[in-house]
Design a protein around this motif. Structure first.
Motif, PDB file in Angstrom:
ATOM      1  N   PRO A  70     -30.086 -33.023 -13.891  1.00 46.30           N
ATOM      2  CA  PRO A  70     -29.248 -32.644 -15.038  1.00 46.30           C
ATOM      3  C   PRO A  70     -27.772 -32.947 -14.848  1.00 46.30           C
ATOM      4  O   PRO A  70     -27.082 -33.302 -15.803  1.00 46.30           O
ATOM      5  N   ALA A  71     -27.289 -32.846 -13.615  1.00 45.17           N
ATOM      6  CA  ALA A  71     -25.845 -33.009 -13.396  1.00 45.17           C
ATOM      7  C   ALA A  71     -25.435 -34.470 -13.231  1.00 45.17           C
ATOM      8  O   ALA A  71     -24.248 -34.767 -13.094  1.00 45.17           O
ATOM      9  N   VAL A  72     -26.408 -35.388 -13.234  1.00 42.39           N
ATOM     10  CA  VAL A  72     -26.117 -36.794 -12.948  1.00 42.39           C
ATOM     11  C   VAL A  72     -25.589 -37.532 -14.175  1.00 42.39           C
ATOM     12  O   VAL A  72     -26.105 -37.374 -15.280  1.00 42.39           O
ATOM     13  N   ARG A  73     -24.514 -38.297 -13.947  1.00 43.31           N
ATOM     14  CA  ARG A  73     -24.066 -39.272 -14.953  1.00 43.31           C
ATOM     15  C   ARG A  73     -23.886 -40.601 -14.232  1.00 43.31           C
ATOM     16  O   ARG A  73     -23.303 -40.647 -13.148  1.00 43.31           O
ATOM     17  N   PHE A  74     -24.397 -41.668 -14.839  1.00 45.21           N
ATOM     18  CA  PHE A  74     -24.203 -42.994 -14.272  1.00 45.21           C
ATOM     19  C   PHE A  74     -22.861 -43.535 -14.739  1.00 45.21           C
ATOM     20  O   PHE A  74     -22.544 -43.484 -15.935  1.00 45.21           O
ATOM     21  N   VAL A  75     -22.064 -44.012 -13.801  1.00 53.34           N
ATOM     22  CA  VAL A  75     -20.729 -44.504 -14.127  1.00 53.34           C
ATOM     23  C   VAL A  75     -20.562 -45.946 -13.664  1.00 53.34           C
ATOM     24  O   VAL A  75     -21.201 -46.386 -12.703  1.00 53.34           O
ATOM     25  N   GLY A  76     -19.685 -46.669 -14.373  1.00 48.42           N
ATOM     26  CA  GLY A  76     -19.414 -48.062 -14.051  1.00 48.42           C
ATOM     27  C   GLY A  76     -17.993 -48.229 -13.537  1.00 48.42           C
ATOM     28  O   GLY A  76     -17.100 -47.454 -13.888  1.00 48.42           O
ATOM     29  N   LEU A  77     -17.812 -49.251 -12.723  1.00 50.21           N
ATOM     30  CA  LEU A  77     -16.501 -49.525 -12.127  1.00 50.21           C
ATOM     31  C   LEU A  77     -15.998 -50.919 -12.495  1.00 50.21           C
ATOM     32  O   LEU A  77     -15.301 -51.555 -11.706  1.00 50.21           O
ATOM     33  N   GLY A  78     -16.363 -51.363 -13.701  1.00 51.55           N
ATOM     34  CA  GLY A  78     -15.860 -52.653 -14.156  1.00 51.55           C
ATOM     35  C   GLY A  78     -16.846 -53.774 -13.955  1.00 51.55           C
ATOM     36  O   GLY A  78     -17.940 -53.572 -13.434  1.00 51.55           O
ATOM     37  N   PRO A  79     -16.448 -54.996 -14.377  1.00 56.38           N
ATOM     38  CA  PRO A  79     -17.395 -56.114 -14.451  1.00 56.38           C
ATOM     39  C   PRO A  79     -17.661 -56.821 -13.133  1.00 56.38           C
ATOM     40  O   PRO A  79     -18.596 -57.609 -13.035  1.00 56.38           O
ATOM     41  N   ARG A  80     -16.850 -56.554 -12.115  1.00 52.79           N
ATOM     42  CA  ARG A  80     -17.071 -57.236 -10.838  1.00 52.79           C
ATOM     43  C   ARG A  80     -17.991 -56.409  -9.944  1.00 52.79           C
ATOM     44  O   ARG A  80     -17.986 -55.184  -9.994  1.00 52.79           O
ATOM     45  N   ILE A  81     -18.767 -57.105  -9.118  1.00 48.73           N
ATOM     46  CA  ILE A  81     -19.637 -56.423  -8.163  1.00 48.73           C
ATOM     47  C   ILE A  81     -18.789 -56.014  -6.971  1.00 48.73           C
ATOM     48  O   ILE A  81     -18.196 -56.855  -6.307  1.00 48.73           O
ATOM     49  N   SER A 115     -18.391 -61.171  -5.526  1.00 51.93           N
ATOM     50  CA  SER A 115     -18.044 -60.154  -6.533  1.00 51.93           C
ATOM     51  C   SER A 115     -18.351 -60.602  -7.956  1.00 51.93           C
ATOM     52  O   SER A 115     -18.048 -59.877  -8.893  1.00 51.93           O
ATOM     53  N   GLU A 116     -18.932 -61.817  -8.108  1.00 54.82           N
ATOM     54  CA  GLU A 116     -19.258 -62.332  -9.451  1.00 54.82           C
ATOM     55  C   GLU A 116     -18.023 -62.748 -10.238  1.00 54.82           C
ATOM     56  O   GLU A 116     -18.103 -63.002 -11.441  1.00 54.82           O
ATOM     57  N   ARG A 117     -16.872 -62.824  -9.579  1.00 56.47           N
ATOM     58  CA  ARG A 117     -15.699 -63.358 -10.268  1.00 56.47           C
ATOM     59  C   ARG A 117     -15.939 -64.795 -10.659  1.00 56.47           C
ATOM     60  O   ARG A 117     -16.669 -65.524  -9.981  1.00 56.47           O
ATOM     61  N   LEU A 118     -15.274 -65.232 -11.727  1.00 52.12           N
ATOM     62  CA  LEU A 118     -15.364 -66.638 -12.149  1.00 52.12           C
ATOM     63  C   LEU A 118     -14.173 -67.448 -11.667  1.00 52.12           C
ATOM     64  O   LEU A 118     -14.044 -68.630 -12.005  1.00 52.12           O
ATOM     65  N   ASP A 119     -13.272 -66.800 -10.943  1.00 49.83           N
ATOM     66  CA  ASP A 119     -12.097 -67.533 -10.446  1.00 49.83           C
ATOM     67  C   ASP A 119     -11.703 -66.976  -9.080  1.00 49.83           C
ATOM     68  O   ASP A 119     -12.250 -65.976  -8.618  1.00 49.83           O
ATOM     69  N   LEU A 120     -10.761 -67.632  -8.447  1.00 45.73           N
ATOM     70  CA  LEU A 120     -10.177 -67.115  -7.211  1.00 45.73           C
ATOM     71  C   LEU A 120      -8.793 -66.586  -7.532  1.00 45.73           C
ATOM     72  O   LEU A 120      -8.113 -67.107  -8.418  1.00 45.73           O
TER      73      LEU A 120
END
Lengths: 254, 254
Positions: free
Chosen positions: B212-223, A138-143
Protein backbone atom coordinates in the motif's frame (compact mmCIF):
# COMPACT_ATOMS: atom_id res chain seq x y z
CA UNK A 1 15.57 -14.17 -32.83
CA UNK A 2 15.43 -11.06 -30.70
CA UNK A 3 16.99 -8.06 -32.36
CA UNK A 4 17.67 -6.46 -29.00
CA UNK A 5 21.09 -4.85 -29.32
CA UNK A 6 23.86 -6.43 -27.25
CA UNK A 7 25.21 -3.01 -26.33
CA UNK A 8 25.13 0.65 -27.29
CA UNK A 9 28.08 2.50 -28.79
CA UNK A 10 28.97 6.07 -29.71
CA UNK A 11 30.50 6.50 -33.18
CA UNK A 12 31.63 9.58 -35.06
CA UNK A 13 30.55 8.44 -38.50
CA UNK A 14 27.27 9.53 -40.07
CA UNK A 15 24.36 7.15 -39.58
CA UNK A 16 21.87 6.82 -42.45
CA UNK A 17 19.72 4.19 -44.12
CA UNK A 18 21.81 1.60 -45.95
CA UNK A 19 24.99 2.79 -44.34
CA UNK A 20 27.96 0.65 -43.37
CA UNK A 21 29.97 1.63 -40.30
CA UNK A 22 33.41 0.59 -39.08
CA UNK A 23 34.18 0.65 -35.38
CA UNK A 24 37.24 1.97 -33.55
CA UNK A 25 39.78 -0.64 -32.42
CA UNK A 26 38.63 -0.14 -28.81
CA UNK A 27 34.98 -0.71 -29.63
CA UNK A 28 35.80 -3.65 -31.90
CA UNK A 29 37.87 -5.21 -29.12
CA UNK A 30 35.00 -4.67 -26.67
CA UNK A 31 32.50 -6.43 -28.95
CA UNK A 32 34.84 -9.27 -29.88
CA UNK A 33 36.82 -10.00 -26.74
CA UNK A 34 34.60 -8.74 -23.92
CA UNK A 35 31.07 -9.34 -25.19
CA UNK A 36 32.23 -12.10 -27.57
CA UNK A 37 29.77 -11.07 -30.27
CA UNK A 38 29.79 -12.75 -33.66
CA UNK A 39 28.50 -11.67 -37.07
CA UNK A 40 24.73 -11.43 -37.13
CA UNK A 41 24.44 -9.91 -33.66
CA UNK A 42 23.14 -6.36 -33.38
CA UNK A 43 24.26 -3.31 -31.44
CA UNK A 44 22.79 0.20 -31.12
CA UNK A 45 24.81 3.14 -32.48
CA UNK A 46 24.50 6.89 -31.94
CA UNK A 47 26.66 9.83 -32.98
CA UNK A 48 25.01 12.86 -31.42
CA UNK A 49 23.51 13.94 -34.76
CA UNK A 50 21.49 11.16 -36.40
CA UNK A 51 19.53 9.62 -33.55
CA UNK A 52 20.02 5.95 -32.66
CA UNK A 53 20.38 3.09 -35.12
CA UNK A 54 20.27 -0.65 -34.95
CA UNK A 55 23.36 -2.11 -36.62
CA UNK A 56 24.17 -5.73 -37.54
CA UNK A 57 27.71 -7.05 -37.30
CA UNK A 58 28.78 -8.15 -40.80
CA UNK A 59 32.39 -8.89 -39.97
CA UNK A 60 34.58 -8.63 -36.90
CA UNK A 61 38.27 -9.33 -36.25
CA UNK A 62 41.23 -8.21 -34.20
CA UNK A 63 40.81 -4.44 -33.86
CA UNK A 64 38.13 -4.01 -36.50
CA UNK A 65 34.40 -4.53 -36.98
CA UNK A 66 32.08 -3.73 -39.87
CA UNK A 67 28.39 -3.20 -39.28
CA UNK A 68 25.44 -2.43 -41.54
CA UNK A 69 22.68 -0.14 -40.36
CA UNK A 70 19.33 -1.91 -40.13
CA UNK A 71 17.12 0.99 -39.19
CA UNK A 72 16.73 4.02 -36.98
CA UNK A 73 15.37 3.26 -33.51
CA UNK A 74 15.26 6.82 -32.12
CA UNK A 75 15.14 10.27 -33.65
CA UNK A 76 17.81 12.75 -32.58
CA UNK A 77 16.54 15.10 -29.89
CA UNK A 78 18.35 17.93 -28.13
CA UNK A 79 19.00 17.31 -24.44
CA UNK A 80 18.47 19.92 -21.73
CA UNK A 81 20.85 22.88 -21.94
CA UNK A 82 22.59 22.61 -18.58
CA UNK A 83 26.35 23.09 -18.20
CA UNK A 84 28.57 22.06 -15.31
CA UNK A 85 31.59 24.21 -14.44
CA UNK A 86 33.70 22.76 -11.65
CA UNK A 87 37.11 23.08 -10.03
CA UNK A 88 38.99 19.84 -10.78
CA UNK A 89 39.29 17.25 -8.03
CA UNK A 90 41.43 14.16 -7.59
CA UNK A 91 41.45 11.52 -10.28
CA UNK A 92 39.06 8.81 -9.03
CA UNK A 93 36.47 11.34 -7.91
CA UNK A 94 36.94 13.32 -11.14
CA UNK A 95 36.23 10.22 -13.25
CA UNK A 96 33.18 9.63 -11.13
CA UNK A 97 31.99 13.22 -11.42
CA UNK A 98 32.23 13.20 -15.22
CA UNK A 99 30.45 9.85 -15.48
CA UNK A 100 27.61 10.94 -13.21
CA UNK A 101 27.26 14.40 -14.75
CA UNK A 102 26.93 12.67 -18.13
CA UNK A 103 24.26 10.31 -16.78
CA UNK A 104 22.42 13.34 -15.39
CA UNK A 105 22.38 14.98 -18.81
CA UNK A 106 24.97 17.73 -18.56
CA UNK A 107 25.33 19.23 -22.04
CA UNK A 108 28.75 20.69 -21.27
CA UNK A 109 31.37 19.83 -18.65
CA UNK A 110 33.97 22.53 -18.08
CA UNK A 111 36.86 22.26 -15.62
CA UNK A 112 37.72 25.69 -14.23
CA UNK A 113 40.88 26.43 -12.29
CA UNK A 114 40.33 28.63 -9.25
CA UNK A 115 42.86 30.24 -6.92
CA UNK A 116 42.42 27.40 -4.42
CA UNK A 117 42.27 24.58 -6.96
CA UNK A 118 44.82 21.99 -5.92
CA UNK A 119 44.52 19.58 -8.84
CA UNK A 120 45.33 21.64 -11.90
CA UNK A 121 46.37 19.02 -14.42
CA UNK A 122 43.28 17.55 -16.02
CA UNK A 123 43.45 15.24 -19.03
CA UNK A 124 40.54 16.27 -21.24
CA UNK A 125 40.95 13.00 -23.17
CA UNK A 126 40.35 11.04 -20.00
CA UNK A 127 37.25 13.11 -19.24
CA UNK A 128 35.97 12.44 -22.76
CA UNK A 129 36.51 8.68 -22.39
CA UNK A 130 34.54 8.69 -19.14
CA UNK A 131 31.79 10.77 -20.72
CA UNK A 132 31.52 8.48 -23.75
CA UNK A 133 31.18 5.34 -21.68
CA UNK A 134 28.57 6.95 -19.45
CA UNK A 135 26.62 8.26 -22.46
CA UNK A 136 26.60 4.79 -24.02
CA UNK A 137 25.17 3.27 -20.84
CA UNK A 138 22.72 6.04 -20.05
CA UNK A 139 20.76 5.99 -23.35
CA UNK A 140 21.83 9.55 -24.13
CA UNK A 141 21.76 10.48 -27.81
CA UNK A 142 24.75 12.79 -27.50
CA UNK A 143 27.97 13.30 -25.57
CA UNK A 144 28.54 16.24 -23.28
CA UNK A 145 30.97 18.77 -24.66
CA UNK A 146 34.15 18.60 -22.56
CA UNK A 147 35.76 22.01 -22.27
CA UNK A 148 39.51 22.45 -22.04
CA UNK A 149 40.46 23.37 -18.46
CA UNK A 150 40.78 27.13 -18.06
CA UNK A 151 41.04 29.74 -15.34
CA UNK A 152 37.85 30.88 -13.62
CA UNK A 153 38.06 34.51 -14.72
CA UNK A 154 38.53 33.53 -18.34
CA UNK A 155 35.71 30.98 -18.15
CA UNK A 156 33.38 33.68 -16.80
CA UNK A 157 34.50 36.19 -19.41
CA UNK A 158 33.59 33.66 -22.11
CA UNK A 159 30.32 32.65 -20.42
CA UNK A 160 27.19 34.05 -22.16
CA UNK A 161 26.28 37.20 -20.22
CA UNK A 162 22.55 36.46 -20.10
CA UNK A 163 22.84 32.75 -19.29
CA UNK A 164 21.85 32.00 -15.67
CA UNK A 165 24.94 30.99 -13.66
CA UNK A 166 24.15 29.24 -10.38
CA UNK A 167 27.11 29.24 -8.00
CA UNK A 168 26.87 26.64 -5.24
CA UNK A 169 27.92 28.33 -2.00
CA UNK A 170 28.33 26.77 1.45
CA UNK A 171 28.52 30.10 3.25
CA UNK A 172 26.87 33.48 2.87
CA UNK A 173 23.43 34.35 1.57
CA UNK A 174 21.98 31.98 -1.00
CA UNK A 175 18.61 30.82 -2.30
CA UNK A 176 17.90 27.11 -2.24
CA UNK A 177 18.86 25.30 -5.43
CA UNK A 178 15.25 24.14 -5.71
CA UNK A 179 13.90 27.71 -5.65
CA UNK A 180 16.54 28.81 -8.14
CA UNK A 181 15.82 25.93 -10.52
CA UNK A 182 12.06 26.47 -10.30
CA UNK A 183 12.54 30.12 -11.25
CA UNK A 184 14.43 29.24 -14.43
CA UNK A 185 12.94 28.24 -17.74
CA UNK A 186 14.76 25.41 -19.48
CA UNK A 187 14.99 27.27 -22.77
CA UNK A 188 17.27 29.90 -21.25
CA UNK A 189 19.71 27.17 -20.32
CA UNK A 190 21.65 27.17 -17.08
CA UNK A 191 25.23 26.82 -15.87
CA UNK A 192 26.08 25.32 -12.49
CA UNK A 193 29.42 26.29 -10.94
CA UNK A 194 30.96 24.19 -8.17
CA UNK A 195 33.91 25.66 -6.33
CA UNK A 196 37.04 23.91 -5.05
CA UNK A 197 37.17 21.98 -1.78
CA UNK A 198 38.82 25.00 -0.15
CA UNK A 199 36.06 27.29 -1.38
CA UNK A 200 36.32 30.41 -3.50
CA UNK A 201 38.62 33.20 -2.34
CA UNK A 202 37.09 36.52 -1.23
CA UNK A 203 38.39 38.03 -4.50
CA UNK A 204 36.66 35.33 -6.51
CA UNK A 205 33.42 35.75 -4.56
CA UNK A 206 33.41 39.49 -5.23
CA UNK A 207 34.16 38.83 -8.88
CA UNK A 208 31.28 36.34 -9.05
CA UNK A 209 28.88 38.60 -7.15
CA UNK A 210 29.49 41.34 -9.71
CA UNK A 211 28.50 39.11 -12.64
CA UNK A 212 24.89 39.94 -13.58
CA UNK A 213 23.86 36.37 -14.37
CA UNK A 214 25.21 34.90 -11.12
CA UNK A 215 22.98 33.64 -8.33
CA UNK A 216 24.40 31.98 -5.23
CA UNK A 217 22.51 28.79 -4.39
CA UNK A 218 22.49 26.47 -1.40
CA UNK A 219 22.22 22.69 -1.23
CA UNK A 220 21.06 22.23 2.32
CA UNK A 221 22.67 22.25 5.76
CA UNK A 222 25.26 19.52 5.26
CA UNK A 223 28.68 20.16 3.76
CA UNK A 224 28.83 18.26 0.47
CA UNK A 225 31.99 17.19 -1.28
CA UNK A 226 32.45 18.80 -4.67
CA UNK A 227 31.19 15.84 -6.67
CA UNK A 228 28.15 15.38 -4.42
CA UNK A 229 27.27 19.06 -4.78
CA UNK A 230 27.60 18.85 -8.57
CA UNK A 231 25.35 15.80 -8.85
CA UNK A 232 22.76 17.21 -6.46
CA UNK A 233 22.58 20.51 -8.33
CA UNK A 234 22.32 18.76 -11.72
CA UNK A 235 19.64 16.36 -10.47
CA UNK A 236 17.63 19.24 -9.02
CA UNK A 237 17.88 21.35 -12.16
CA UNK A 238 16.81 18.42 -14.36
CA UNK A 239 13.90 17.63 -12.06
CA UNK A 240 12.61 21.20 -11.72
CA UNK A 241 13.62 22.92 -14.96
CA UNK A 242 14.85 20.15 -17.27
CA UNK A 243 13.50 16.82 -18.46
CA UNK A 244 13.06 15.09 -15.09
CA UNK A 245 9.40 14.34 -15.79
CA UNK A 246 10.25 12.33 -18.94
CA UNK A 247 10.63 8.55 -18.93
CA UNK A 248 13.40 6.41 -20.45
CA UNK A 249 12.72 5.41 -24.07
CA UNK A 250 10.85 2.13 -24.36
CA UNK A 251 11.45 0.07 -27.48
CA UNK A 252 10.24 -3.36 -28.43
CA UNK A 253 13.20 -5.12 -29.99
CA UNK A 254 11.38 -8.31 -31.02
CA UNK B 1 44.76 31.95 18.97
CA UNK B 2 41.93 30.66 16.83
CA UNK B 3 39.94 27.93 18.52
CA UNK B 4 38.78 26.63 15.17
CA UNK B 5 38.81 22.83 15.47
CA UNK B 6 41.43 21.06 13.36
CA UNK B 7 38.93 18.36 12.43
CA UNK B 8 35.62 16.83 13.40
CA UNK B 9 35.26 13.35 14.89
CA UNK B 10 32.44 10.99 15.81
CA UNK B 11 32.77 9.41 19.26
CA UNK B 12 30.51 7.02 21.17
CA UNK B 13 31.11 8.47 24.62
CA UNK B 14 28.72 10.92 26.23
CA UNK B 15 29.58 14.59 25.76
CA UNK B 16 28.83 16.95 28.65
CA UNK B 17 30.28 20.02 30.33
CA UNK B 18 33.52 19.28 32.15
CA UNK B 19 33.84 15.90 30.48
CA UNK B 20 37.05 14.18 29.46
CA UNK B 21 37.00 11.97 26.38
CA UNK B 22 39.43 9.34 25.11
CA UNK B 23 39.66 8.64 21.39
CA UNK B 24 39.78 5.33 19.57
CA UNK B 25 43.23 4.18 18.39
CA UNK B 26 42.24 5.02 14.79
CA UNK B 27 41.16 8.55 15.65
CA UNK B 28 44.19 9.08 17.88
CA UNK B 29 46.47 7.92 15.07
CA UNK B 30 44.70 10.28 12.66
CA UNK B 31 45.22 13.28 14.96
CA UNK B 32 48.81 12.41 15.86
CA UNK B 33 50.29 10.96 12.68
CA UNK B 34 48.16 12.42 9.90
CA UNK B 35 47.17 15.86 11.20
CA UNK B 36 50.21 16.00 13.55
CA UNK B 37 48.22 17.76 16.27
CA UNK B 38 49.78 18.45 19.63
CA UNK B 39 48.29 19.12 23.06
CA UNK B 40 46.42 22.42 23.17
CA UNK B 41 44.89 22.04 19.72
CA UNK B 42 41.12 21.64 19.48
CA UNK B 43 38.84 19.31 17.56
CA UNK B 44 35.05 19.09 17.28
CA UNK B 45 33.31 15.99 18.63
CA UNK B 46 29.77 14.64 18.11
CA UNK B 47 28.10 11.39 19.14
CA UNK B 48 24.62 11.58 17.63
CA UNK B 49 23.04 12.45 20.99
CA UNK B 50 24.68 15.44 22.63
CA UNK B 51 25.18 17.92 19.82
CA UNK B 52 28.67 19.08 18.90
CA UNK B 53 31.42 19.99 21.34
CA UNK B 54 34.76 21.72 21.12
CA UNK B 55 37.45 19.57 22.74
CA UNK B 56 41.04 20.40 23.63
CA UNK B 57 43.78 17.81 23.35
CA UNK B 58 45.30 17.32 26.83
CA UNK B 59 47.52 14.40 25.94
CA UNK B 60 48.20 12.33 22.84
CA UNK B 61 50.43 9.32 22.17
CA UNK B 62 50.71 6.17 20.12
CA UNK B 63 47.13 4.91 19.80
CA UNK B 64 45.61 7.13 22.45
CA UNK B 65 44.44 10.70 22.95
CA UNK B 66 42.74 12.40 25.88
CA UNK B 67 40.64 15.51 25.34
CA UNK B 68 38.70 17.81 27.66
CA UNK B 69 35.41 19.29 26.51
CA UNK B 70 35.54 23.08 26.31
CA UNK B 71 31.95 23.79 25.42
CA UNK B 72 29.02 22.85 23.23
CA UNK B 73 29.08 24.44 19.78
CA UNK B 74 25.82 22.97 18.40
CA UNK B 75 22.67 21.56 19.95
CA UNK B 76 21.60 18.08 18.88
CA UNK B 77 18.91 18.21 16.22
CA UNK B 78 17.13 15.37 14.47
CA UNK B 79 17.93 15.07 10.76
CA UNK B 80 15.31 14.45 8.06
CA UNK B 81 13.68 11.03 8.29
CA UNK B 82 14.64 9.59 4.89
CA UNK B 83 15.84 6.00 4.48
CA UNK B 84 17.70 4.48 1.54
CA UNK B 85 17.07 0.83 0.67
CA UNK B 86 19.27 -0.42 -2.18
CA UNK B 87 20.43 -3.61 -3.82
CA UNK B 88 24.17 -3.91 -3.12
CA UNK B 89 26.61 -3.03 -5.90
CA UNK B 90 30.31 -3.61 -6.37
CA UNK B 91 32.71 -2.48 -3.70
CA UNK B 92 34.10 0.85 -4.95
CA UNK B 93 30.67 2.07 -6.03
CA UNK B 94 29.15 0.78 -2.79
CA UNK B 95 31.65 2.75 -0.70
CA UNK B 96 30.84 5.77 -2.77
CA UNK B 97 27.08 5.27 -2.44
CA UNK B 98 27.25 5.04 1.34
CA UNK B 99 29.51 8.10 1.61
CA UNK B 100 27.24 10.20 -0.61
CA UNK B 101 24.00 8.99 0.96
CA UNK B 102 25.46 10.03 4.32
CA UNK B 103 26.40 13.46 2.99
CA UNK B 104 22.86 13.81 1.65
CA UNK B 105 21.41 13.10 5.06
CA UNK B 106 20.05 9.58 4.81
CA UNK B 107 18.91 8.57 8.30
CA UNK B 108 19.08 4.86 7.50
CA UNK B 109 20.97 2.91 4.84
CA UNK B 110 19.67 -0.61 4.27
CA UNK B 111 21.14 -3.08 1.77
CA UNK B 112 18.40 -5.34 0.40
CA UNK B 113 19.09 -8.49 -1.59
CA UNK B 114 16.83 -8.92 -4.60
CA UNK B 115 16.48 -11.88 -6.97
CA UNK B 116 18.80 -10.23 -9.49
CA UNK B 117 21.29 -8.88 -6.97
CA UNK B 118 24.73 -10.05 -8.05
CA UNK B 119 26.81 -8.76 -5.15
CA UNK B 120 25.36 -10.43 -2.08
CA UNK B 121 28.18 -10.22 0.43
CA UNK B 122 28.18 -6.81 2.06
CA UNK B 123 30.36 -5.98 5.05
CA UNK B 124 28.19 -3.83 7.31
CA UNK B 125 31.33 -2.78 9.20
CA UNK B 126 32.80 -1.37 6.00
CA UNK B 127 29.57 0.54 5.31
CA UNK B 128 29.67 1.95 8.84
CA UNK B 129 33.27 3.10 8.44
CA UNK B 130 32.38 4.90 5.21
CA UNK B 131 29.32 6.46 6.83
CA UNK B 132 31.30 7.68 9.86
CA UNK B 133 33.96 9.37 7.77
CA UNK B 134 31.34 11.04 5.57
CA UNK B 135 29.36 12.20 8.62
CA UNK B 136 32.50 13.70 10.16
CA UNK B 137 33.19 15.68 6.99
CA UNK B 138 29.62 16.68 6.25
CA UNK B 139 28.85 18.45 9.56
CA UNK B 140 26.13 15.94 10.35
CA UNK B 141 25.31 15.57 14.03
CA UNK B 142 24.54 11.87 13.72
CA UNK B 143 25.45 8.77 11.75
CA UNK B 144 23.02 7.00 9.48
CA UNK B 145 21.83 3.69 10.84
CA UNK B 146 23.33 0.91 8.70
CA UNK B 147 20.96 -2.04 8.44
CA UNK B 148 22.19 -5.60 8.13
CA UNK B 149 21.74 -6.83 4.55
CA UNK B 150 18.50 -8.74 4.18
CA UNK B 151 16.22 -10.08 1.49
CA UNK B 152 13.79 -7.71 -0.19
CA UNK B 153 10.64 -9.50 0.92
CA UNK B 154 11.75 -9.52 4.55
CA UNK B 155 12.82 -5.86 4.36
CA UNK B 156 9.36 -4.95 3.07
CA UNK B 157 7.61 -7.06 5.69
CA UNK B 158 9.52 -5.15 8.37
CA UNK B 159 8.99 -1.76 6.71
CA UNK B 160 6.40 0.42 8.49
CA UNK B 161 3.14 -0.11 6.59
CA UNK B 162 2.17 3.57 6.51
CA UNK B 163 5.62 4.95 5.68
CA UNK B 164 5.84 6.18 2.06
CA UNK B 165 8.07 3.86 0.01
CA UNK B 166 9.26 5.36 -3.27
CA UNK B 167 10.52 2.72 -5.68
CA UNK B 168 12.72 4.08 -8.47
CA UNK B 169 11.61 2.43 -11.71
CA UNK B 170 13.16 2.75 -15.18
CA UNK B 171 10.20 1.14 -16.95
CA UNK B 172 6.44 1.16 -16.52
CA UNK B 173 4.20 3.86 -15.17
CA UNK B 174 5.73 6.19 -12.61
CA UNK B 175 5.32 9.70 -11.28
CA UNK B 176 8.35 11.97 -11.35
CA UNK B 177 10.43 11.87 -8.19
CA UNK B 178 9.91 15.63 -7.88
CA UNK B 179 6.10 15.28 -7.89
CA UNK B 180 6.29 12.40 -5.43
CA UNK B 181 8.60 14.30 -3.07
CA UNK B 182 6.46 17.45 -3.24
CA UNK B 183 3.40 15.41 -2.25
CA UNK B 184 5.06 14.07 0.89
CA UNK B 185 5.35 15.81 4.24
CA UNK B 186 8.71 15.41 5.91
CA UNK B 187 7.18 14.35 9.22
CA UNK B 188 5.79 11.18 7.69
CA UNK B 189 9.30 10.18 6.71
CA UNK B 190 10.11 8.46 3.44
CA UNK B 191 11.97 5.41 2.19
CA UNK B 192 13.64 5.32 -1.21
CA UNK B 193 14.20 1.91 -2.80
CA UNK B 194 16.73 1.45 -5.61
CA UNK B 195 16.68 -1.85 -7.46
CA UNK B 196 19.59 -3.90 -8.79
CA UNK B 197 21.36 -3.14 -12.08
CA UNK B 198 19.34 -5.94 -13.71
CA UNK B 199 16.09 -4.45 -12.44
CA UNK B 200 13.42 -6.06 -10.30
CA UNK B 201 11.92 -9.33 -11.46
CA UNK B 202 8.24 -9.40 -12.53
CA UNK B 203 7.48 -11.23 -9.28
CA UNK B 204 9.18 -8.51 -7.27
CA UNK B 205 7.38 -5.76 -9.18
CA UNK B 206 4.01 -7.41 -8.48
CA UNK B 207 4.98 -7.82 -4.83
CA UNK B 208 5.95 -4.14 -4.65
CA UNK B 209 2.86 -2.95 -6.50
CA UNK B 210 0.69 -4.72 -3.92
CA UNK B 211 2.30 -2.88 -1.01
CA UNK B 212 0.00 0.00 0.00
CA UNK B 213 2.77 2.48 0.78
CA UNK B 214 4.63 1.92 -2.51
CA UNK B 215 4.76 4.51 -5.28
CA UNK B 216 6.83 3.99 -8.40
CA UNK B 217 8.86 7.07 -9.24
CA UNK B 218 10.90 8.13 -12.26
CA UNK B 219 14.19 10.01 -12.43
CA UNK B 220 14.05 11.28 -15.99
CA UNK B 221 14.69 9.87 -19.45
CA UNK B 222 18.28 8.72 -18.99
CA UNK B 223 19.21 5.34 -17.53
CA UNK B 224 21.03 6.01 -14.25
CA UNK B 225 23.39 3.63 -12.55
CA UNK B 226 22.17 2.47 -9.15
CA UNK B 227 24.31 4.89 -7.15
CA UNK B 228 23.37 7.83 -9.37
CA UNK B 229 19.69 7.02 -8.98
CA UNK B 230 20.06 6.79 -5.20
CA UNK B 231 21.83 10.13 -4.91
CA UNK B 232 19.41 11.88 -7.27
CA UNK B 233 16.39 10.60 -5.36
CA UNK B 234 17.89 11.56 -2.00
CA UNK B 235 18.87 15.03 -3.22
CA UNK B 236 15.37 15.59 -4.62
CA UNK B 237 13.62 14.43 -1.47
CA UNK B 238 15.82 16.64 0.71
CA UNK B 239 15.24 19.63 -1.56
CA UNK B 240 11.47 19.24 -1.85
CA UNK B 241 10.39 17.55 1.40
CA UNK B 242 13.45 17.63 3.66
CA UNK B 243 15.87 20.30 4.83
CA UNK B 244 17.20 21.46 1.46
CA UNK B 245 16.30 25.08 2.21
CA UNK B 246 18.49 25.19 5.33
CA UNK B 247 22.08 26.48 5.29
CA UNK B 248 25.22 24.93 6.75
CA UNK B 249 25.87 25.95 10.36
CA UNK B 250 28.00 29.04 10.66
CA UNK B 251 30.16 29.38 13.75
CA UNK B 252 32.71 31.99 14.65
CA UNK B 253 35.62 30.09 16.17
CA UNK B 254 37.71 33.13 17.10
Amino acid sequence: MSRKPATRLYVEEDLAAGGVVGLSPDHAHFLRSVLRLEPGRTVALFNGRDGEWLARIDGIGKGWASLSLEGQTRLQAAGPDVWLYFAPIKRARLDFLVQKATELGAARIQPVVTQRTIVERVKADRLRANAMEAAEQSERLDLPEIGEPGKLDRALDEHPQDRPLLVCAEAGDAVSMADAARSLSADRGCTILIGPEGGFTPDELRFLADAPAVRFVGLGPRILRAETAALSALALWQALAGDGAQRPPHRDWM
